[in-house]
Design a protein around this motif. Structure first.
Motif, short mmCIF file in Angstrom:
data_model
loop_
_atom_site.label_atom_id
_atom_site.label_comp_id
_atom_site.label_asym_id
_atom_site.label_seq_id
_atom_site.Cartn_x
_atom_site.Cartn_y
_atom_site.Cartn_z
N GLY A 72 6.78 -21.70 22.64
CA GLY A 72 6.45 -20.46 23.14
C GLY A 72 7.03 -20.27 24.61
N ASP A 73 6.95 -21.04 25.57
CA ASP A 73 7.36 -20.93 26.81
C ASP A 73 8.92 -20.74 26.74
OD1 ASP A 73 4.88 -21.18 27.84
OD2 ASP A 73 4.99 -23.11 28.43
N ALA A 74 9.64 -21.66 26.05
CA ALA A 74 10.86 -21.95 25.62
C ALA A 74 11.47 -20.25 25.32
CB ALA A 74 11.47 -22.78 25.07
N LEU A 75 10.77 -19.66 24.44
CA LEU A 75 11.58 -18.57 23.72
C LEU A 75 10.73 -17.30 24.35
CD1 LEU A 75 10.75 -19.54 20.07
CD2 LEU A 75 12.99 -19.25 21.21
N GLY A 76 9.83 -17.40 25.50
CA GLY A 76 9.05 -16.22 26.11
C GLY A 76 8.14 -15.80 25.27
N LEU A 77 7.52 -16.13 24.48
CA LEU A 77 6.58 -15.69 23.68
C LEU A 77 5.15 -15.38 24.64
CD1 LEU A 77 6.96 -17.32 20.18
CD2 LEU A 77 8.01 -15.10 21.09
N ASN A 78 5.17 -16.49 25.51
CA ASN A 78 3.85 -16.55 26.34
C ASN A 78 3.94 -15.93 27.55
OD1 ASN A 78 2.80 -18.07 24.45
ND2 ASN A 78 3.33 -20.03 25.42
N ALA A 79 5.26 -15.17 27.79
CA ALA A 79 5.41 -14.41 29.24
C ALA A 79 4.70 -12.99 29.05
CB ALA A 79 6.86 -14.16 29.13
N PRO A 80 4.27 -12.38 30.11
CA PRO A 80 3.66 -11.35 30.34
C PRO A 80 4.64 -10.21 29.94
CG PRO A 80 3.73 -12.10 32.32
CD PRO A 80 4.23 -13.22 31.49
N VAL A 81 4.21 -9.17 28.96
CA VAL A 81 5.23 -7.97 28.78
C VAL A 81 5.11 -6.96 29.79
CG1 VAL A 81 5.39 -6.21 26.91
CG2 VAL A 81 4.84 -8.45 26.35
N ASP A 82 6.23 -6.74 30.80
CA ASP A 82 6.27 -5.71 31.66
C ASP A 82 6.57 -4.30 31.19
OD1 ASP A 82 5.62 -7.68 33.29
OD2 ASP A 82 7.83 -8.29 33.91
N ARG A 83 7.41 -4.31 30.32
CA ARG A 83 7.87 -2.94 29.54
C ARG A 83 7.14 -2.48 28.61
NH1 ARG A 83 11.08 -3.88 25.22
NH2 ARG A 83 11.72 -5.96 24.91
N GLU A 84 7.20 -1.11 28.26
CA GLU A 84 6.51 -0.66 27.21
C GLU A 84 7.59 -0.63 25.89
OE1 GLU A 84 5.13 3.78 25.98
OE2 GLU A 84 4.54 3.10 28.27
N LEU A 85 6.77 -0.99 24.64
CA LEU A 85 7.86 -1.07 23.63
C LEU A 85 7.98 0.11 22.98
CD1 LEU A 85 5.81 -3.85 21.84
CD2 LEU A 85 7.97 -3.88 22.97
N PRO A 86 9.32 0.48 22.40
CA PRO A 86 9.45 1.68 21.96
C PRO A 86 8.59 2.06 20.79
CG PRO A 86 11.19 0.18 21.22
CD PRO A 86 10.33 -0.48 22.22
N PRO A 87 8.45 3.48 20.53
CA PRO A 87 7.58 3.81 19.50
C PRO A 87 8.05 3.05 18.02
CG PRO A 87 8.74 5.87 20.02
CD PRO A 87 8.96 4.44 20.99
N PRO A 88 7.46 2.96 16.96
CA PRO A 88 7.93 2.38 15.85
C PRO A 88 8.55 3.58 15.22
CG PRO A 88 5.56 2.84 15.51
CD PRO A 88 5.92 3.19 16.99
N ARG A 89 9.67 3.26 14.35
CA ARG A 89 10.72 4.07 13.68
C ARG A 89 9.97 4.47 12.43
NH1 ARG A 89 16.50 1.67 14.88
NH2 ARG A 89 16.62 1.45 17.24
N ARG A 90 10.17 5.82 11.81
CA ARG A 90 10.00 5.80 10.37
C ARG A 90 11.22 6.36 9.99
NH1 ARG A 90 4.55 9.28 10.41
NH2 ARG A 90 3.24 7.95 11.84
N TYR A 91 11.50 5.69 8.85
CA TYR A 91 12.63 5.88 8.05
C TYR A 91 12.29 6.98 6.70
CZ TYR A 91 14.40 1.76 10.37
OH TYR A 91 14.91 0.82 11.41
N ALA A 92 13.22 7.88 6.64
CA ALA A 92 13.23 8.62 5.73
C ALA A 92 13.89 7.96 4.28
CB ALA A 92 14.08 9.89 6.04
N VAL A 93 13.52 8.59 3.08
CA VAL A 93 14.08 7.98 1.80
C VAL A 93 15.52 8.14 2.10
CG1 VAL A 93 14.02 8.27 -0.50
CG2 VAL A 93 12.23 8.78 0.48
N ILE A 94 16.36 7.02 1.93
CA ILE A 94 17.79 6.85 1.94
C ILE A 94 18.36 7.09 0.50
CG2 ILE A 94 19.73 5.39 2.61
CD1 ILE A 94 17.73 4.27 4.92
N GLU A 95 19.14 7.92 0.38
CA GLU A 95 19.70 8.26 -0.90
C GLU A 95 20.92 6.92 -1.05
OE1 GLU A 95 19.24 10.41 -3.07
OE2 GLU A 95 17.83 11.29 -1.96
N ASN A 96 21.05 6.49 -2.35
CA ASN A 96 21.83 5.48 -2.62
C ASN A 96 23.48 6.08 -2.83
OD1 ASN A 96 23.33 3.44 -3.71
ND2 ASN A 96 22.25 3.00 -5.79
#
Length: 127
Positions: A72-96
């Motif tokens: 976790g330390d090596a991958l930075g998973l335990n580091a504090p988050v300084d930035r704000e995460l982007p809002p989650p994306r919503r995908y429309a139905v994609i045509e084939n």
């Protein structure tokens, strides 16, 4: 006379001692006694094995937690988050768009609203 009494008493004592030893050994060699001894040894061995297994499991758990913390330390998973995460994306139905019946463009209608051609079912197409 004292000599004979001494040796007689010594012989009787040796006989009693030997008889007692032999009777104890015979009692130890009876099937019930052997089964009880084997059961006691099995219980003791099982207890020792259980204790070793518990110790091993605890050691594995400790090492696993330590290694997870290291990773976790090596991958930075335990580091504090300084930035704000982007809002989650919503995908429309994609045509084939890989479908052979998908048609898009100005000749067939607006590009934002696809239309579909229908083909007659031909059983020999797949062969």
């Amino acid at each position: 006379m004292f000599r004979r009494t001494f040796w007689f008493t010594t012989g009787v004592a040796a006989g009693v001692w030997a008889t007692t030893k032999v009777n104890r050994k015979l009692k130890q060699l009876t099937p019930e006694s052997l089964a009880a001894t084997a059961a006691n040894k099995a219980i003791e061995t099982g207890g020792r094995l259980r204790d070793r297994a518990v110790d091993f499991a605890l050691e594995v758990r400790e090492n696993m937690a330590r290694r997870e913390a290291e990773l976790g330390d090596a991958l930075g998973l335990n580091a504090p988050v300084d930035r704000e995460l982007p809002p989650p994306r919503r995908y429309a139905v994609i045509e084939n768009r890989n479908s052979p019946t998908y048609v898009e463009g100005p000749a067939h209608g607006p590009a934002d609203k696809p239309t579909y051609k229908t083909y007659p079912y031909n059983r020999n197409e797949d062969h």
